[in-house]
Design a protein around this motif. Structure first.
Motif, mmCIF file in Angstrom:
data_model
loop_
_atom_site.group_PDB
_atom_site.id
_atom_site.type_symbol
_atom_site.label_atom_id
_atom_site.label_comp_id
_atom_site.label_asym_id
_atom_site.label_seq_id
_atom_site.Cartn_x
_atom_site.Cartn_y
_atom_site.Cartn_z
ATOM 1 N N MET A 199 0.846 -1.194 0.000
ATOM 2 C CA MET A 199 0.000 0.000 0.000
ATOM 3 C C MET A 199 0.880 1.241 0.000
ATOM 4 O O MET A 199 1.768 1.382 0.846
ATOM 5 N N PHE A 200 0.647 2.131 -0.966
ATOM 6 C CA PHE A 200 1.416 3.363 -1.026
ATOM 7 C C PHE A 200 0.606 4.472 -0.368
ATOM 8 O O PHE A 200 -0.513 4.773 -0.781
ATOM 9 N N VAL A 201 1.186 5.094 0.664
ATOM 10 C CA VAL A 201 0.485 6.101 1.456
ATOM 11 C C VAL A 201 1.298 7.391 1.471
ATOM 12 O O VAL A 201 2.527 7.374 1.606
ATOM 13 N N GLY A 202 0.604 8.528 1.361
ATOM 14 C CA GLY A 202 1.276 9.818 1.484
ATOM 15 C C GLY A 202 2.296 10.054 0.380
ATOM 16 O O GLY A 202 2.196 9.523 -0.725
ATOM 17 N N ARG A 203 3.291 10.901 0.711
ATOM 18 C CA ARG A 203 4.407 11.213 -0.204
ATOM 19 C C ARG A 203 3.905 11.760 -1.541
ATOM 20 O O ARG A 203 4.553 11.562 -2.570
ATOM 21 N N LYS A 204 2.772 12.446 -1.564
ATOM 22 C CA LYS A 204 2.236 12.940 -2.836
ATOM 23 C C LYS A 204 3.191 13.912 -3.503
ATOM 24 O O LYS A 204 3.440 13.819 -4.714
ATOM 25 N N LYS A 205 3.718 14.856 -2.745
ATOM 26 C CA LYS A 205 4.626 15.837 -3.337
ATOM 27 C C LYS A 205 5.931 15.184 -3.779
ATOM 28 O O LYS A 205 6.442 15.463 -4.877
ATOM 29 N N GLU A 206 6.472 14.313 -2.918
ATOM 30 C CA GLU A 206 7.720 13.633 -3.272
ATOM 31 C C GLU A 206 7.544 12.807 -4.551
ATOM 32 O O GLU A 206 8.423 12.814 -5.425
ATOM 33 N N LEU A 207 6.412 12.116 -4.649
ATOM 34 C CA LEU A 207 6.153 11.293 -5.830
ATOM 35 C C LEU A 207 5.991 12.160 -7.076
ATOM 36 O O LEU A 207 6.530 11.840 -8.151
ATOM 37 N N GLN A 208 5.270 13.256 -6.933
ATOM 38 C CA GLN A 208 5.066 14.153 -8.067
ATOM 39 C C GLN A 208 6.396 14.740 -8.547
ATOM 40 O O GLN A 208 6.672 14.783 -9.750
ATOM 41 N N ASP A 209 7.230 15.195 -7.599
ATOM 42 C CA ASP A 209 8.532 15.773 -7.960
ATOM 43 C C ASP A 209 9.415 14.735 -8.648
ATOM 44 O O ASP A 209 10.109 15.041 -9.631
ATOM 45 N N LEU A 210 9.399 13.507 -8.125
ATOM 46 C CA LEU A 210 10.238 12.453 -8.693
ATOM 47 C C LEU A 210 9.748 12.070 -10.091
ATOM 48 O O LEU A 210 10.556 11.903 -11.021
ATOM 49 N N ASN A 211 8.435 11.952 -10.270
ATOM 50 C CA ASN A 211 7.886 11.621 -11.581
ATOM 51 C C ASN A 211 8.197 12.713 -12.608
ATOM 52 O O ASN A 211 8.517 12.417 -13.767
ATOM 53 N N THR A 212 8.109 13.962 -12.175
ATOM 54 C CA THR A 212 8.427 15.075 -13.071
ATOM 55 C C THR A 212 9.872 15.011 -13.523
ATOM 56 O O THR A 212 10.195 15.214 -14.702
ATOM 57 N N GLU A 213 10.753 14.711 -12.585
ATOM 58 C CA GLU A 213 12.180 14.632 -12.895
ATOM 59 C C GLU A 213 12.469 13.485 -13.864
ATOM 60 O O GLU A 213 13.249 13.641 -14.819
ATOM 61 N N LEU A 214 11.845 12.351 -13.646
ATOM 62 C CA LEU A 214 12.121 11.180 -14.467
ATOM 63 C C LEU A 214 11.463 11.243 -15.844
ATOM 64 O O LEU A 214 11.905 10.570 -16.774
ATOM 65 N N SER A 215 10.426 12.047 -15.987
ATOM 66 C CA SER A 215 9.695 12.093 -17.255
ATOM 67 C C SER A 215 10.298 13.066 -18.257
ATOM 68 O O SER A 215 9.934 13.049 -19.435
ATOM 69 N N ASN A 216 11.227 13.902 -17.810
ATOM 70 C CA ASN A 216 11.845 14.889 -18.707
ATOM 71 C C ASN A 216 13.002 14.236 -19.466
ATOM 72 O O ASN A 216 14.101 14.079 -18.953
ATOM 73 N N LYS A 217 12.756 13.882 -20.735
ATOM 74 C CA LYS A 217 13.758 13.167 -21.517
ATOM 75 C C LYS A 217 14.876 14.075 -22.022
ATOM 76 O O LYS A 217 15.913 13.595 -22.484
ATOM 77 N N ASN A 218 14.676 15.380 -21.943
ATOM 78 C CA ASN A 218 15.672 16.320 -22.463
ATOM 79 C C ASN A 218 16.582 16.877 -21.372
ATOM 80 O O ASN A 218 17.362 17.785 -21.630
ATOM 81 N N LYS A 219 16.478 16.333 -20.193
ATOM 82 C CA LYS A 219 17.233 16.869 -19.069
ATOM 83 C C LYS A 219 18.094 15.779 -18.451
ATOM 84 O O LYS A 219 17.648 14.638 -18.285
ATOM 85 N N LYS A 220 19.346 16.144 -18.143
ATOM 86 C CA LYS A 220 20.203 15.193 -17.438
ATOM 87 C C LYS A 220 19.662 15.017 -16.022
ATOM 88 O O LYS A 220 19.463 15.988 -15.291
ATOM 89 N N THR A 221 19.430 13.782 -15.639
ATOM 90 C CA THR A 221 18.786 13.502 -14.350
ATOM 91 C C THR A 221 19.656 12.600 -13.491
ATOM 92 O O THR A 221 19.969 11.473 -13.868
ATOM 93 N N ALA A 222 20.036 13.134 -12.338
ATOM 94 C CA ALA A 222 20.708 12.349 -11.297
ATOM 95 C C ALA A 222 20.047 12.723 -9.982
ATOM 96 O O ALA A 222 20.127 13.876 -9.550
ATOM 97 N N VAL A 223 19.370 11.775 -9.375
ATOM 98 C CA VAL A 223 18.558 12.034 -8.180
ATOM 99 C C VAL A 223 19.232 11.415 -6.960
ATOM 100 O O VAL A 223 19.747 10.288 -7.025
ATOM 101 N N LEU A 224 19.204 12.155 -5.847
ATOM 102 C CA LEU A 224 19.696 11.635 -4.567
ATOM 103 C C LEU A 224 18.517 11.518 -3.616
ATOM 104 O O LEU A 224 17.790 12.493 -3.392
#
Length: 456
Positions: free
Chosen positions: A1-26
């Protein structure tokens, strides 16, 4: 069950969906706080191949071989070997696919070489990351992961997104026991805290007492084992465990800790406290009106679960085994547990105001916390634990009551009189937070928050 973390999930999805941007996440946070779950949830929407690898306590070369195996398995290919991670990246370039490479528990890889050596290697990797590859570094050892953010670290400034994942607050924790009453929700959070791993293993169909007796008191209890074999094992070599025992269900000044430890030499204690602060096992608090007064600074345990363990269970293994879990609960916990929970209600109230502030429902909050007073008339001093500072240096004072019945209006008036009798305090509003609600009280006189409102 995935609970909460709505903002974190949204930010992470936005970062991963941008194919024109170099992405390295910590991504970092304490063990079993939900980091991997967050990554898996984001990976569900990733348009490409996900390679999820977890580092282990091995050599650098051993870890690389395991990474290559994870790559081969994810691509459904026979085991491949590469000269280096750079060679692996060159191979990724040849693929007509988007790749998400997740390196979990990065500290295990980092510690296989001298200081910053692996970080320097990873810096070069990120600087030359292929356009079709996105990278996530994840880790649980907070002190080590924070090193990656320091200016003298090779990886400083290399991450396009940094996420520090914390335990759930009281509100998000309640999603694991939605059918309980507000008072019981507060009790469960006050005892078990906000670790998703712990919350998933609670049984809300049985009482709080039964969960404690089943999961915390037996030496082999699931949650007790989590405390002793996961939480404490990670830091036991760097602190005097008596620090936690001293803090227990409260907060202590530095001098109190030192005196109880019997330490004349403060260097070691200073070092241990700093490590525990860096690891977010304890935190240092100060009244919002005395931020810079070192004599009014206190240390306390961060996690509710750890606080309960050191208040009631630590050092009692022999007693529990001799008399049994239920007898131990009845003799040592039952009479004082409401007091323990009521102490946590003040912290829950501050989380409530934090949520209101973030949502814009209270727009003029500048700070919230405790408030220290000195009354020269009566030559007394003390601390209010739940206070809001609004614009213009005015304060709202709240009293928190963990009641199973409505708070009488007479009690509200008595509390108000006691507060107003203290000289030198600038009171803007007086409020009460009561889990049992209120008797007929004039809302114009006070700000009233009942248990239902905490969970709206």
């Amino acid at each position: 069950m995935f609970v909460g973390r709505k903002k974190e999930l949204q930010d992470l999805n936005t970062e991963l969906s941008n194919k024109n941007k170099k992405t390295a996440v910590l991504i970092y946070g304490k063990r079993r706080v939900g980091k991997s779950t967050l990554i898996r949830e984001a990976a569900k929407d990733y348009d490409g191949i996900v390679i999820n690898h977890q580092c282990v306590a091995s050599t650098f070369e051993g870890n690389l071989e395991l990474i290559y195996k994870s790559v081969s398995d994810s691509l459904s290919l026979p085991l491949m070997h590469f000269e280096s991670l750079f060679a692996l990246m060159d191979y990724f370039k040849t693929l007509d696919k988007q790749i998400l490479l997740i390196i979990d528990e990065y500290p295990y890889l980092k510690q296989t070489k001298k200081k910053n050596e692996v970080d320097s290697y990873m810096q070069s990797l990120i600087d030359n990351l292929p356009q079709n590859v996105k990278l996530i570094l994840c880790g649980s050892y907070i002190t080590i992961m924070k090193e990656l953010l320091s200016e003298d670290n090779p990886l400083f400034g290399r991450f396009s997104l940094i996420q520090h994942i914390h335990s759930f607050d009281y509100y998000n924790s309640s999603a694991f026991y939605t059918n309980l009453s507000p008072r019981d929700k507060i009790a469960f959070y006050a005892i078990f805290g906000g670790s998703p791993y712990v919350l998933e293993n609670l049984d809300p169909s049985i009482s709080l007492q039964d969960n404690i007796v089943k999961l915390l008191l037996p030496e082999t209890g699931l949650i007790r084992s989590h405390i002793e074999n996961i939480i404490l094992k990670e830091i036991q070599k760097t602190y005097d465990i008596r620090i936690f025992e001293i803090l227990g269900n409260g907060k202590k000044r530095y001098t109190e800790i030192r005196e109880k430890l019997g330490k004349d030499e403060t260097g070691l204690l200073d070092k241990q406290l700093k490590i525990l602060l860096d690891m977010e096992a304890i935190h240092k608090t100060a009244p919002i009106n005395r931020k810079n007064d070192k004599k009014k600074q206190f240390y306390e345990i961060v996690d509710n679960l750890l606080r309960f363990y050191f208040t009631y269970i630590f050092g009692k293994t022999g007693t529990i085994s001799r008399i049994g879990e239920m007898q131990f609960y009845n003799r040592n916990i039952k009479e004082t547990i409401d007091h323990f929970i009521s102490r946590r209600l003040e912290g829950i109230a501050l989380q409530y105001f934090h949520r209101l502030s973030l949502s814009g429902k209270i727009e003029d909050i500048e700070d919230y916390g405790s408030y220290w007073y000195d009354d020269p008339k009566t030559k007394t001093n003390g601390e209010f634990d739940c206070v809001i500072r609004r614009n213009g240096e005015v304060y709202d004072f709240y009293e928190c009551k963990y009641y199973n019945h409505p708070m009488p209006s007479k009690e509200c008036h008595i509390e108000k009189e006691q507060l107003l009798n203290i000289k030198g305090i600038d009171v803007s509003n007086i409020g009460f937070i009561c889990t049992g609600g209120f008797q007929a009280v004039n809302d114009n006189d006070y700000i009233l928050v009942d248990g239902d409102m905490l969970f709206e």
